[in-house]
Design a protein around this motif. Structure first.
Motif, PDB file in Angstrom:
ATOM      1  N   MET A   1     100.776  39.163  32.151  1.00  0.00           N
ATOM      2  CA  MET A   1      99.348  38.842  32.240  1.00  0.00           C
ATOM      3  C   MET A   1      98.541  39.681  31.254  1.00  0.00           C
TER       4      MET A   1
ATOM      5  N   ASN B   1      94.045  36.360  34.280  1.00  0.00           N
ATOM      6  CA  ASN B   1      95.081  35.342  34.076  1.00  0.00           C
ATOM      7  C   ASN B   1      94.779  34.572  32.787  1.00  0.00           C
TER       8      ASN B   1
ATOM      9  N   GLU C   1      93.415  31.902  32.237  1.00  0.00           N
ATOM     10  CA  GLU C   1      92.113  31.242  32.162  1.00  0.00           C
ATOM     11  C   GLU C   1      90.943  32.217  32.258  1.00  0.00           C
TER      12      GLU C   1
ATOM     13  N   LEU D   1      89.812  37.245  36.923  1.00  0.00           N
ATOM     14  CA  LEU D   1      90.342  38.567  37.260  1.00  0.00           C
ATOM     15  C   LEU D   1      91.509  38.432  38.234  1.00  0.00           C
ATOM     16  N   LEU D   2      92.543  39.245  38.027  1.00  0.00           N
ATOM     17  CA  LEU D   2      93.685  39.207  38.949  1.00  0.00           C
ATOM     18  C   LEU D   2      93.409  40.036  40.203  1.00  0.00           C
ATOM     19  N   GLN D   3      92.605  41.083  40.073  1.00  0.00           N
ATOM     20  CA  GLN D   3      92.271  41.915  41.235  1.00  0.00           C
ATOM     21  C   GLN D   3      90.769  41.838  41.452  1.00  0.00           C
TER      22      GLN D   3
ATOM     23  N   PRO E   1      89.274  34.157  42.520  1.00  0.00           N
ATOM     24  CA  PRO E   1      90.138  33.105  41.971  1.00  0.00           C
ATOM     25  C   PRO E   1      89.404  31.762  41.926  1.00  0.00           C
ATOM     26  N   LYS E   2      89.859  30.875  41.045  1.00  0.00           N
ATOM     27  CA  LYS E   2      89.201  29.571  40.942  1.00  0.00           C
ATOM     28  C   LYS E   2      89.516  28.708  42.169  1.00  0.00           C
TER      29      LYS E   2
END
Lengths: 105, 417
Positions: free
Chosen positions: A1, A14, A16, A19-21, A99-100
Protein backbone atom coordinates in the motif's frame (compact mmCIF):
# COMPACT_ATOMS: atom_id res chain seq x y z
CA UNK A 1 0.00 0.00 0.00
CA UNK A 2 1.35 3.46 -0.87
CA UNK A 3 2.11 6.08 1.78
CA UNK A 4 1.34 9.72 1.00
CA UNK A 5 2.42 12.87 2.74
CA UNK A 6 -0.47 15.14 3.68
CA UNK A 7 0.18 18.37 5.58
CA UNK A 8 3.59 17.14 6.66
CA UNK A 9 2.30 13.77 7.96
CA UNK A 10 2.93 10.47 6.20
CA UNK A 11 -0.23 8.30 6.04
CA UNK A 12 -1.04 4.99 4.38
CA UNK A 13 -3.70 5.11 1.67
CA UNK A 14 -5.19 2.54 -0.71
CA UNK A 15 -5.01 2.67 -4.51
CA UNK A 16 -7.93 5.10 -4.60
CA UNK A 17 -6.51 7.49 -2.01
CA UNK A 18 -8.65 6.43 0.97
CA UNK A 19 -6.85 6.38 4.34
CA UNK A 20 -6.15 2.85 5.58
CA UNK A 21 -6.30 3.88 9.26
CA UNK A 22 -9.12 6.25 10.13
CA UNK A 23 -7.24 7.00 13.39
CA UNK A 24 -4.43 8.67 11.46
CA UNK A 25 -6.84 11.35 10.15
CA UNK A 26 -6.46 14.99 11.24
CA UNK A 27 -8.24 18.20 10.19
CA UNK A 28 -5.09 19.25 8.35
CA UNK A 29 -5.16 15.99 6.37
CA UNK A 30 -8.82 16.67 5.49
CA UNK A 31 -7.86 20.08 4.12
CA UNK A 32 -5.01 18.54 2.10
CA UNK A 33 -7.28 15.84 0.59
CA UNK A 34 -9.93 18.48 -0.16
CA UNK A 35 -7.35 20.59 -1.99
CA UNK A 36 -6.18 17.55 -3.93
CA UNK A 37 -9.71 16.68 -5.15
CA UNK A 38 -10.52 20.32 -5.88
CA UNK A 39 -13.17 21.12 -3.24
CA UNK A 40 -10.99 23.10 -0.81
CA UNK A 41 -10.72 25.22 1.18
CA UNK A 42 -13.31 23.51 3.39
CA UNK A 43 -16.23 25.64 4.57
CA UNK A 44 -18.24 25.42 7.77
CA UNK A 45 -20.85 23.30 5.95
CA UNK A 46 -18.21 20.87 4.74
CA UNK A 47 -17.06 20.50 8.34
CA UNK A 48 -20.61 19.91 9.51
CA UNK A 49 -20.78 16.91 7.14
CA UNK A 50 -17.27 15.66 7.96
CA UNK A 51 -17.80 15.82 11.72
CA UNK A 52 -21.11 13.99 11.41
CA UNK A 53 -19.51 11.27 9.24
CA UNK A 54 -16.58 10.76 11.64
CA UNK A 55 -18.77 10.53 14.70
CA UNK A 56 -21.38 8.30 13.05
CA UNK A 57 -18.75 5.90 11.67
CA UNK A 58 -17.16 5.61 15.11
CA UNK A 59 -20.54 4.71 16.61
CA UNK A 60 -21.88 2.49 13.82
CA UNK A 61 -18.71 0.78 12.58
CA UNK A 62 -19.40 1.79 8.97
CA UNK A 63 -19.45 5.12 7.09
CA UNK A 64 -22.96 6.61 6.83
CA UNK A 65 -24.93 6.37 3.58
CA UNK A 66 -26.13 9.44 1.71
CA UNK A 67 -29.66 9.29 3.13
CA UNK A 68 -28.30 9.09 6.64
CA UNK A 69 -25.98 12.06 6.06
CA UNK A 70 -28.74 14.17 4.51
CA UNK A 71 -31.20 13.30 7.26
CA UNK A 72 -28.96 13.60 10.31
CA UNK A 73 -26.13 16.05 9.50
CA UNK A 74 -28.42 19.02 8.84
CA UNK A 75 -27.18 19.34 5.22
CA UNK A 76 -29.75 18.31 2.61
CA UNK A 77 -29.19 16.24 -0.53
CA UNK A 78 -28.95 19.16 -2.98
CA UNK A 79 -26.41 20.91 -0.76
CA UNK A 80 -24.42 17.70 -0.35
CA UNK A 81 -24.02 17.57 -4.13
CA UNK A 82 -22.85 21.20 -4.16
CA UNK A 83 -20.36 20.61 -1.35
CA UNK A 84 -19.08 17.23 -2.56
CA UNK A 85 -19.81 17.12 -6.31
CA UNK A 86 -20.60 13.94 -8.32
CA UNK A 87 -20.40 11.34 -5.55
CA UNK A 88 -21.00 12.97 -2.15
CA UNK A 89 -21.03 9.65 -0.27
CA UNK A 90 -17.65 8.62 -1.62
CA UNK A 91 -16.03 12.05 -1.51
CA UNK A 92 -17.23 12.91 2.00
CA UNK A 93 -15.91 9.53 3.19
CA UNK A 94 -12.52 10.15 1.62
CA UNK A 95 -12.11 13.64 3.10
CA UNK A 96 -13.30 12.28 6.47
CA UNK A 97 -10.66 9.54 6.42
CA UNK A 98 -13.26 6.73 6.20
CA UNK A 99 -13.56 3.79 3.78
CA UNK A 100 -15.68 4.30 0.67
CA UNK A 101 -19.29 3.05 0.59
CA UNK A 102 -19.16 -0.53 -0.68
CA UNK A 103 -21.30 -3.41 -1.81
CA UNK A 104 -20.55 -6.93 -0.60
CA UNK A 105 -18.48 -7.85 -3.68
CA UNK B 1 -46.05 -18.37 32.21
CA UNK B 2 -43.47 -16.33 30.34
CA UNK B 3 -43.59 -15.49 26.67
CA UNK B 4 -41.03 -15.52 23.87
CA UNK B 5 -42.48 -13.79 20.83
CA UNK B 6 -40.95 -13.72 17.35
CA UNK B 7 -42.22 -11.03 14.97
CA UNK B 8 -41.83 -12.15 11.36
CA UNK B 9 -41.82 -15.64 9.85
CA UNK B 10 -39.39 -15.24 6.97
CA UNK B 11 -36.13 -17.17 6.79
CA UNK B 12 -34.84 -15.64 10.04
CA UNK B 13 -37.95 -15.89 12.23
CA UNK B 14 -38.97 -19.35 11.06
CA UNK B 15 -35.60 -21.01 11.55
CA UNK B 16 -35.09 -19.49 15.01
CA UNK B 17 -38.62 -20.42 16.14
CA UNK B 18 -38.11 -23.99 14.96
CA UNK B 19 -34.78 -24.20 16.82
CA UNK B 20 -36.13 -22.64 20.03
CA UNK B 21 -38.96 -25.13 20.31
CA UNK B 22 -37.70 -27.84 22.64
CA UNK B 23 -35.02 -25.55 24.08
CA UNK B 24 -37.36 -23.45 26.24
CA UNK B 25 -37.99 -24.08 29.96
CA UNK B 26 -41.44 -25.56 30.73
CA UNK B 27 -42.84 -22.26 31.95
CA UNK B 28 -42.10 -20.44 28.65
CA UNK B 29 -44.42 -20.23 25.61
CA UNK B 30 -43.34 -19.49 22.03
CA UNK B 31 -45.41 -17.59 19.45
CA UNK B 32 -44.55 -16.38 15.95
CA UNK B 33 -46.52 -13.49 14.43
CA UNK B 34 -46.78 -12.97 10.67
CA UNK B 35 -49.79 -11.81 8.60
CA UNK B 36 -48.90 -13.62 5.34
CA UNK B 37 -50.49 -17.04 4.74
CA UNK B 38 -47.59 -18.29 2.62
CA UNK B 39 -43.79 -18.46 2.88
CA UNK B 40 -41.91 -17.15 -0.17
CA UNK B 41 -38.56 -18.67 -1.13
CA UNK B 42 -36.99 -15.33 -2.04
CA UNK B 43 -34.03 -16.66 -4.09
CA UNK B 44 -36.62 -17.76 -6.69
CA UNK B 45 -37.49 -14.11 -7.36
CA UNK B 46 -34.57 -13.79 -9.80
CA UNK B 47 -35.77 -16.83 -11.75
CA UNK B 48 -39.48 -15.98 -12.05
CA UNK B 49 -38.98 -13.07 -14.55
CA UNK B 50 -37.25 -15.41 -17.00
CA UNK B 51 -39.68 -18.32 -16.70
CA UNK B 52 -37.06 -20.41 -14.86
CA UNK B 53 -39.44 -20.85 -11.91
CA UNK B 54 -43.22 -20.47 -11.61
CA UNK B 55 -44.67 -18.07 -9.03
CA UNK B 56 -46.72 -20.91 -7.52
CA UNK B 57 -43.69 -23.10 -6.86
CA UNK B 58 -41.86 -20.28 -5.05
CA UNK B 59 -44.50 -20.42 -2.28
CA UNK B 60 -45.44 -22.90 0.44
CA UNK B 61 -48.24 -22.68 2.99
CA UNK B 62 -46.74 -21.04 6.09
CA UNK B 63 -48.29 -23.60 8.43
CA UNK B 64 -46.15 -26.33 6.86
CA UNK B 65 -42.90 -24.48 7.63
CA UNK B 66 -43.26 -24.82 11.39
CA UNK B 67 -42.50 -27.83 13.56
CA UNK B 68 -44.84 -27.60 16.52
CA UNK B 69 -44.62 -23.81 16.82
CA UNK B 70 -47.70 -21.61 17.42
CA UNK B 71 -48.18 -19.16 14.51
CA UNK B 72 -50.50 -16.20 14.90
CA UNK B 73 -51.63 -14.82 11.53
CA UNK B 74 -51.69 -11.14 12.44
CA UNK B 75 -49.93 -7.91 11.58
CA UNK B 76 -48.08 -5.88 14.22
CA UNK B 77 -48.97 -2.19 14.63
CA UNK B 78 -46.42 -1.21 17.27
CA UNK B 79 -44.31 -2.37 20.21
CA UNK B 80 -44.39 -0.63 23.58
CA UNK B 81 -40.96 -1.43 25.02
CA UNK B 82 -41.73 0.07 28.46
CA UNK B 83 -44.84 -2.01 29.03
CA UNK B 84 -43.45 -4.94 26.99
CA UNK B 85 -46.62 -5.14 24.90
CA UNK B 86 -47.23 -5.69 21.20
CA UNK B 87 -50.28 -4.05 19.59
CA UNK B 88 -51.79 -6.22 16.84
CA UNK B 89 -53.81 -5.10 13.81
CA UNK B 90 -57.06 -6.42 15.32
CA UNK B 91 -56.63 -4.26 18.45
CA UNK B 92 -55.40 -7.12 20.66
CA UNK B 93 -52.38 -6.68 22.90
CA UNK B 94 -49.75 -9.37 23.49
CA UNK B 95 -47.36 -9.37 26.41
CA UNK B 96 -43.76 -10.50 25.90
CA UNK B 97 -40.88 -11.27 28.22
CA UNK B 98 -38.38 -11.76 25.39
CA UNK B 99 -38.90 -10.40 21.89
CA UNK B 100 -37.19 -11.33 18.61
CA UNK B 101 -37.62 -8.83 15.78
CA UNK B 102 -37.25 -10.71 12.50
CA UNK B 103 -39.56 -8.54 10.42
CA UNK B 104 -37.14 -8.15 7.50
CA UNK B 105 -36.85 -5.39 4.93
CA UNK B 106 -39.36 -4.32 2.30
CA UNK B 107 -39.12 -2.26 -0.85
CA UNK B 108 -40.42 1.29 -0.69
CA UNK B 109 -40.84 2.58 -4.26
CA UNK B 110 -42.93 5.43 -2.79
CA UNK B 111 -39.67 6.90 -1.44
CA UNK B 112 -38.54 7.95 -4.95
CA UNK B 113 -40.47 10.72 -6.72
CA UNK B 114 -42.25 9.52 -9.86
CA UNK B 115 -41.27 5.86 -9.50
CA UNK B 116 -44.87 4.80 -8.85
CA UNK B 117 -46.27 7.10 -11.56
CA UNK B 118 -48.08 6.12 -14.76
CA UNK B 119 -45.40 3.67 -15.90
CA UNK B 120 -45.30 1.66 -12.65
CA UNK B 121 -45.85 -1.98 -13.66
CA UNK B 122 -46.17 -0.90 -17.31
CA UNK B 123 -42.56 0.03 -18.13
CA UNK B 124 -41.19 0.04 -14.55
CA UNK B 125 -40.97 -3.17 -12.51
CA UNK B 126 -39.48 -4.40 -9.28
CA UNK B 127 -38.56 -8.05 -8.79
CA UNK B 128 -38.35 -8.07 -4.99
CA UNK B 129 -42.03 -8.98 -4.69
CA UNK B 130 -43.66 -12.02 -6.29
CA UNK B 131 -46.21 -9.73 -7.95
CA UNK B 132 -43.43 -7.52 -9.38
CA UNK B 133 -41.37 -10.48 -10.59
CA UNK B 134 -44.44 -12.05 -12.25
CA UNK B 135 -45.41 -8.83 -14.04
CA UNK B 136 -41.79 -8.34 -15.12
CA UNK B 137 -41.92 -11.85 -16.63
CA UNK B 138 -44.91 -10.85 -18.77
CA UNK B 139 -43.28 -7.55 -19.80
CA UNK B 140 -40.04 -9.31 -20.77
CA UNK B 141 -41.95 -11.89 -22.82
CA UNK B 142 -43.59 -9.05 -24.79
CA UNK B 143 -40.35 -7.04 -25.14
CA UNK B 144 -39.03 -6.84 -28.68
CA UNK B 145 -36.00 -4.57 -28.18
CA UNK B 146 -34.84 -1.26 -26.72
CA UNK B 147 -33.10 0.02 -23.61
CA UNK B 148 -33.34 -2.10 -20.48
CA UNK B 149 -32.08 -0.31 -17.38
CA UNK B 150 -31.37 -2.05 -14.06
CA UNK B 151 -31.16 0.54 -11.25
CA UNK B 152 -30.32 0.31 -7.56
CA UNK B 153 -31.90 3.41 -6.00
CA UNK B 154 -29.85 3.32 -2.78
CA UNK B 155 -28.04 0.93 -0.45
CA UNK B 156 -28.57 -1.15 1.61
CA UNK B 157 -30.74 -3.67 -0.25
CA UNK B 158 -31.67 -7.29 0.30
CA UNK B 159 -29.34 -9.72 -1.43
CA UNK B 160 -26.90 -7.10 -2.78
CA UNK B 161 -25.88 -9.41 -5.64
CA UNK B 162 -29.44 -9.85 -6.99
CA UNK B 163 -29.23 -6.77 -9.29
CA UNK B 164 -26.13 -8.28 -10.92
CA UNK B 165 -27.87 -11.63 -11.24
CA UNK B 166 -30.96 -10.11 -12.88
CA UNK B 167 -28.64 -8.28 -15.33
CA UNK B 168 -26.66 -11.43 -16.22
CA UNK B 169 -29.84 -13.47 -16.56
CA UNK B 170 -31.40 -10.77 -18.81
CA UNK B 171 -28.31 -10.93 -21.05
CA UNK B 172 -28.65 -14.71 -21.17
CA UNK B 173 -32.44 -14.53 -21.72
CA UNK B 174 -32.33 -12.05 -24.62
CA UNK B 175 -29.48 -14.02 -26.21
CA UNK B 176 -31.62 -17.15 -26.01
CA UNK B 177 -34.51 -15.36 -27.70
CA UNK B 178 -32.18 -14.16 -30.49
CA UNK B 179 -32.89 -10.56 -29.47
CA UNK B 180 -29.66 -9.55 -27.76
CA UNK B 181 -28.56 -7.32 -30.68
CA UNK B 182 -31.73 -5.27 -30.29
CA UNK B 183 -31.39 -4.80 -26.54
CA UNK B 184 -29.18 -2.24 -24.85
CA UNK B 185 -28.48 -3.33 -21.24
CA UNK B 186 -27.44 -0.69 -18.71
CA UNK B 187 -26.53 -1.27 -15.04
CA UNK B 188 -27.01 1.90 -12.99
CA UNK B 189 -25.63 1.92 -9.44
CA UNK B 190 -25.03 4.47 -6.66
CA UNK B 191 -21.74 2.72 -5.83
CA UNK B 192 -18.58 3.47 -7.79
CA UNK B 193 -18.82 0.31 -9.88
CA UNK B 194 -20.61 -3.04 -10.28
CA UNK B 195 -17.84 -4.53 -8.12
CA UNK B 196 -16.50 -2.40 -5.27
CA UNK B 197 -14.15 -4.67 -3.36
CA UNK B 198 -10.56 -4.68 -4.67
CA UNK B 199 -10.12 -8.42 -5.15
CA UNK B 200 -13.55 -8.98 -6.72
CA UNK B 201 -12.99 -5.95 -8.97
CA UNK B 202 -9.70 -7.38 -10.17
CA UNK B 203 -11.16 -10.86 -10.74
CA UNK B 204 -14.51 -9.87 -12.25
CA UNK B 205 -14.16 -6.21 -13.26
CA UNK B 206 -14.60 -6.78 -16.98
CA UNK B 207 -17.51 -9.22 -16.67
CA UNK B 208 -20.18 -6.67 -17.59
CA UNK B 209 -18.35 -4.87 -20.42
CA UNK B 210 -17.36 -8.25 -21.91
CA UNK B 211 -21.07 -8.97 -22.22
CA UNK B 212 -21.89 -5.62 -23.74
CA UNK B 213 -23.49 -4.30 -20.54
CA UNK B 214 -22.87 -0.60 -19.89
CA UNK B 215 -22.24 0.49 -16.28
CA UNK B 216 -23.38 3.90 -15.07
CA UNK B 217 -21.72 4.35 -11.66
CA UNK B 218 -22.12 6.83 -8.78
CA UNK B 219 -25.67 7.48 -9.92
CA UNK B 220 -27.96 8.38 -7.01
CA UNK B 221 -31.49 8.21 -8.42
CA UNK B 222 -33.51 11.25 -7.36
CA UNK B 223 -36.63 10.91 -9.50
CA UNK B 224 -38.28 9.20 -12.46
CA UNK B 225 -39.89 11.18 -15.27
CA UNK B 226 -42.63 8.75 -16.31
CA UNK B 227 -43.83 10.77 -19.28
CA UNK B 228 -40.44 10.75 -21.01
CA UNK B 229 -39.26 7.48 -19.44
CA UNK B 230 -36.12 8.99 -17.98
CA UNK B 231 -34.33 8.14 -14.75
CA UNK B 232 -32.73 11.25 -13.19
CA UNK B 233 -30.00 11.53 -10.56
CA UNK B 234 -29.64 14.14 -7.82
CA UNK B 235 -26.84 15.77 -9.81
CA UNK B 236 -29.08 15.96 -12.90
CA UNK B 237 -27.68 13.13 -14.97
CA UNK B 238 -30.29 11.32 -17.09
CA UNK B 239 -30.69 7.71 -18.21
CA UNK B 240 -33.58 7.08 -20.63
CA UNK B 241 -35.23 3.64 -20.61
CA UNK B 242 -37.81 1.55 -22.41
CA UNK B 243 -37.95 -0.94 -19.55
CA UNK B 244 -36.76 -0.03 -16.05
CA UNK B 245 -36.03 -2.84 -13.60
CA UNK B 246 -35.85 -0.95 -10.32
CA UNK B 247 -34.41 -2.02 -6.99
CA UNK B 248 -36.20 0.57 -4.84
CA UNK B 249 -35.16 1.93 -1.46
CA UNK B 250 -35.40 -0.77 1.23
CA UNK B 251 -36.72 -0.07 4.71
CA UNK B 252 -37.50 -2.06 7.82
CA UNK B 253 -41.06 -2.87 8.87
CA UNK B 254 -43.52 -0.03 9.46
CA UNK B 255 -44.15 -1.04 13.08
CA UNK B 256 -40.42 -0.55 13.75
CA UNK B 257 -40.75 3.01 12.47
CA UNK B 258 -44.01 3.56 14.40
CA UNK B 259 -42.43 2.30 17.64
CA UNK B 260 -39.31 4.47 17.35
CA UNK B 261 -37.13 1.35 17.30
CA UNK B 262 -35.35 2.00 14.00
CA UNK B 263 -32.71 4.18 12.36
CA UNK B 264 -33.41 6.49 9.38
CA UNK B 265 -34.36 3.45 7.28
CA UNK B 266 -36.29 1.72 10.07
CA UNK B 267 -33.56 -0.88 10.62
CA UNK B 268 -33.03 -1.73 14.28
CA UNK B 269 -29.65 -0.71 15.77
CA UNK B 270 -28.21 -4.06 16.85
CA UNK B 271 -25.08 -5.20 18.69
CA UNK B 272 -23.01 -6.78 15.91
CA UNK B 273 -21.67 -9.69 17.99
CA UNK B 274 -24.52 -10.60 20.41
CA UNK B 275 -27.50 -9.58 18.18
CA UNK B 276 -29.22 -7.79 21.06
CA UNK B 277 -31.05 -4.56 20.21
CA UNK B 278 -29.02 -1.57 21.39
CA UNK B 279 -30.56 -0.17 24.57
CA UNK B 280 -33.08 -3.01 25.06
CA UNK B 281 -32.04 -6.01 27.19
CA UNK B 282 -35.15 -8.02 26.31
CA UNK B 283 -35.14 -7.54 22.51
CA UNK B 284 -33.01 -9.40 19.96
CA UNK B 285 -32.86 -8.73 16.24
CA UNK B 286 -32.23 -11.13 13.40
CA UNK B 287 -31.81 -11.12 9.62
CA UNK B 288 -32.69 -8.19 7.34
CA UNK B 289 -34.30 -6.20 10.20
CA UNK B 290 -30.90 -5.32 11.73
CA UNK B 291 -28.69 -2.35 10.83
CA UNK B 292 -25.57 -4.55 10.86
CA UNK B 293 -22.78 -3.88 8.34
CA UNK B 294 -23.14 -7.26 6.63
CA UNK B 295 -25.38 -8.36 3.76
CA UNK B 296 -29.13 -8.66 4.08
CA UNK B 297 -29.24 -12.29 2.97
CA UNK B 298 -30.75 -15.63 3.97
CA UNK B 299 -27.33 -17.11 4.63
CA UNK B 300 -26.63 -14.34 7.15
CA UNK B 301 -29.93 -15.03 8.94
CA UNK B 302 -28.96 -18.71 9.04
CA UNK B 303 -25.47 -18.08 10.47
CA UNK B 304 -26.92 -15.58 12.96
CA UNK B 305 -29.58 -18.02 14.14
CA UNK B 306 -27.03 -20.25 15.88
CA UNK B 307 -25.73 -17.30 17.93
CA UNK B 308 -29.24 -16.05 18.62
CA UNK B 309 -30.56 -19.44 19.81
CA UNK B 310 -27.63 -19.62 22.25
CA UNK B 311 -28.16 -16.05 23.48
CA UNK B 312 -31.93 -16.45 23.93
CA UNK B 313 -31.27 -19.42 26.20
CA UNK B 314 -28.58 -17.51 28.09
CA UNK B 315 -30.85 -14.52 28.46
CA UNK B 316 -33.63 -16.72 29.89
CA UNK B 317 -31.15 -18.33 32.31
CA UNK B 318 -29.75 -14.92 33.35
CA UNK B 319 -26.27 -15.72 32.01
CA UNK B 320 -23.93 -13.44 30.05
CA UNK B 321 -24.32 -13.42 26.26
CA UNK B 322 -21.86 -14.86 23.75
CA UNK B 323 -20.28 -12.35 21.37
CA UNK B 324 -20.01 -14.75 18.54
CA UNK B 325 -21.47 -13.41 15.29
CA UNK B 326 -18.72 -12.61 12.74
CA UNK B 327 -20.85 -11.17 9.91
CA UNK B 328 -20.54 -14.40 7.90
CA UNK B 329 -22.38 -14.44 4.55
CA UNK B 330 -22.34 -16.95 1.72
CA UNK B 331 -24.07 -16.24 -1.60
CA UNK B 332 -24.39 -17.88 -4.98
CA UNK B 333 -24.45 -15.40 -7.87
CA UNK B 334 -26.24 -16.58 -11.02
CA UNK B 335 -24.25 -15.38 -14.02
CA UNK B 336 -26.46 -16.65 -16.86
CA UNK B 337 -25.93 -19.37 -19.51
CA UNK B 338 -26.24 -22.12 -16.89
CA UNK B 339 -23.41 -20.89 -14.68
CA UNK B 340 -23.02 -19.23 -11.29
CA UNK B 341 -20.37 -17.85 -8.95
CA UNK B 342 -20.07 -18.16 -5.17
CA UNK B 343 -18.82 -15.71 -2.54
CA UNK B 344 -18.04 -16.30 1.16
CA UNK B 345 -17.09 -13.40 3.45
CA UNK B 346 -17.62 -11.71 6.85
CA UNK B 347 -17.35 -8.33 8.61
CA UNK B 348 -13.57 -8.20 8.14
CA UNK B 349 -12.75 -10.42 5.18
CA UNK B 350 -13.78 -9.45 1.65
CA UNK B 351 -14.69 -12.24 -0.84
CA UNK B 352 -11.62 -14.22 -1.94
CA UNK B 353 -10.98 -16.73 -4.72
CA UNK B 354 -10.61 -20.43 -3.89
CA UNK B 355 -12.90 -23.41 -3.27
CA UNK B 356 -15.77 -24.04 -0.84
CA UNK B 357 -16.60 -25.54 1.61
CA UNK B 358 -13.70 -28.04 1.66
CA UNK B 359 -10.06 -27.23 0.78
CA UNK B 360 -8.87 -28.69 -2.55
CA UNK B 361 -12.02 -30.73 -3.34
CA UNK B 362 -14.54 -27.89 -3.12
CA UNK B 363 -16.81 -28.73 -4.89
CA UNK B 364 -17.78 -25.08 -5.37
CA UNK B 365 -15.58 -22.37 -6.91
CA UNK B 366 -15.28 -19.00 -5.16
CA UNK B 367 -15.31 -15.75 -7.16
CA UNK B 368 -15.41 -17.72 -10.39
CA UNK B 369 -18.10 -18.94 -12.78
CA UNK B 370 -18.89 -22.65 -12.99
CA UNK B 371 -21.77 -24.95 -13.92
CA UNK B 372 -21.41 -26.79 -10.62
CA UNK B 373 -22.08 -23.54 -8.75
CA UNK B 374 -25.31 -23.14 -10.72
CA UNK B 375 -26.42 -26.67 -9.80
CA UNK B 376 -25.46 -25.87 -6.21
CA UNK B 377 -27.74 -22.86 -6.27
CA UNK B 378 -30.64 -24.96 -7.58
CA UNK B 379 -29.97 -27.75 -5.05
CA UNK B 380 -30.11 -25.15 -2.29
CA UNK B 381 -33.91 -24.97 -2.78
CA UNK B 382 -34.21 -28.46 -1.29
CA UNK B 383 -31.76 -27.64 1.50
CA UNK B 384 -33.76 -24.49 2.34
CA UNK B 385 -37.17 -26.11 2.67
CA UNK B 386 -35.98 -29.37 4.26
CA UNK B 387 -33.00 -28.42 6.42
CA UNK B 388 -32.51 -24.67 6.88
CA UNK B 389 -36.09 -23.60 7.68
CA UNK B 390 -36.84 -26.55 9.99
CA UNK B 391 -33.64 -25.65 11.88
CA UNK B 392 -31.77 -28.88 11.14
CA UNK B 393 -27.94 -28.70 11.17
CA UNK B 394 -26.31 -27.91 7.80
CA UNK B 395 -22.77 -29.26 7.35
CA UNK B 396 -21.00 -25.96 6.64
CA UNK B 397 -19.03 -23.96 9.23
CA UNK B 398 -20.99 -21.26 11.05
CA UNK B 399 -18.00 -18.92 11.26
CA UNK B 400 -16.35 -17.90 8.03
CA UNK B 401 -13.33 -20.16 7.50
CA UNK B 402 -10.15 -19.35 5.57
CA UNK B 403 -9.77 -23.01 4.57
CA UNK B 404 -9.77 -23.32 0.78
CA UNK B 405 -9.43 -19.57 0.24
CA UNK B 406 -6.43 -17.99 -1.46
CA UNK B 407 -5.25 -15.08 0.67
CA UNK B 408 -4.38 -11.92 -1.19
CA UNK B 409 -3.25 -8.51 0.11
CA UNK B 410 -5.30 -6.92 2.86
CA UNK B 411 -8.77 -5.52 2.29
CA UNK B 412 -9.10 -1.73 2.15
CA UNK B 413 -11.02 -1.27 5.36
CA UNK B 414 -9.46 0.92 8.05
CA UNK B 415 -12.46 0.36 10.35
CA UNK B 416 -11.75 -3.36 10.38
CA UNK B 417 -8.37 -2.77 12.01
Amino acid sequence: MPAIEYAGTSVEVNDEGFLLQSDSWTREIAEAIAAEVGIGPLTEKHWQVIEFCRQDAAEQGQPPGLRRISKLSGINMKELYQLFPKGPGKLAARVSGLPKPQGCI
Amino acid sequence: MKHLIVIGAGTAGTTVANQMRGRLPRDWSLTVIDPEPEHLFQPDLIFVPFGMQTPERALRPRGRTFRGVRWMQRGVESVDTDKKRIALDNGDQLKYDLLVIASGAEIRPDETAGLMGDEWQRAIFDFYTLEGATKLRDALAAFEGGRVVVNIVEMPIKCPVAPLEITFLADSYFTGRGLRDQVELIYVTPLDGAFTKPIASRALGSMLTDRGIRVEAEFNAGEVDSEHKVLKSWDEREVPFDLLITIPTHMGARFVEASGLGDELAFVPTDNATLRAQGHDDIFVLGDATNLPTSKAGSVAHFQSEVLVENLQRSIAGRSLVEDFDGHANCFIESGFGKAMLIDFNYDQEPLPGVYPYPVVGPFQLLKESRRNHWGKLAFRWVYWNMLLPGRPIPVPNHMSMAGKRLLPDADNPLAA
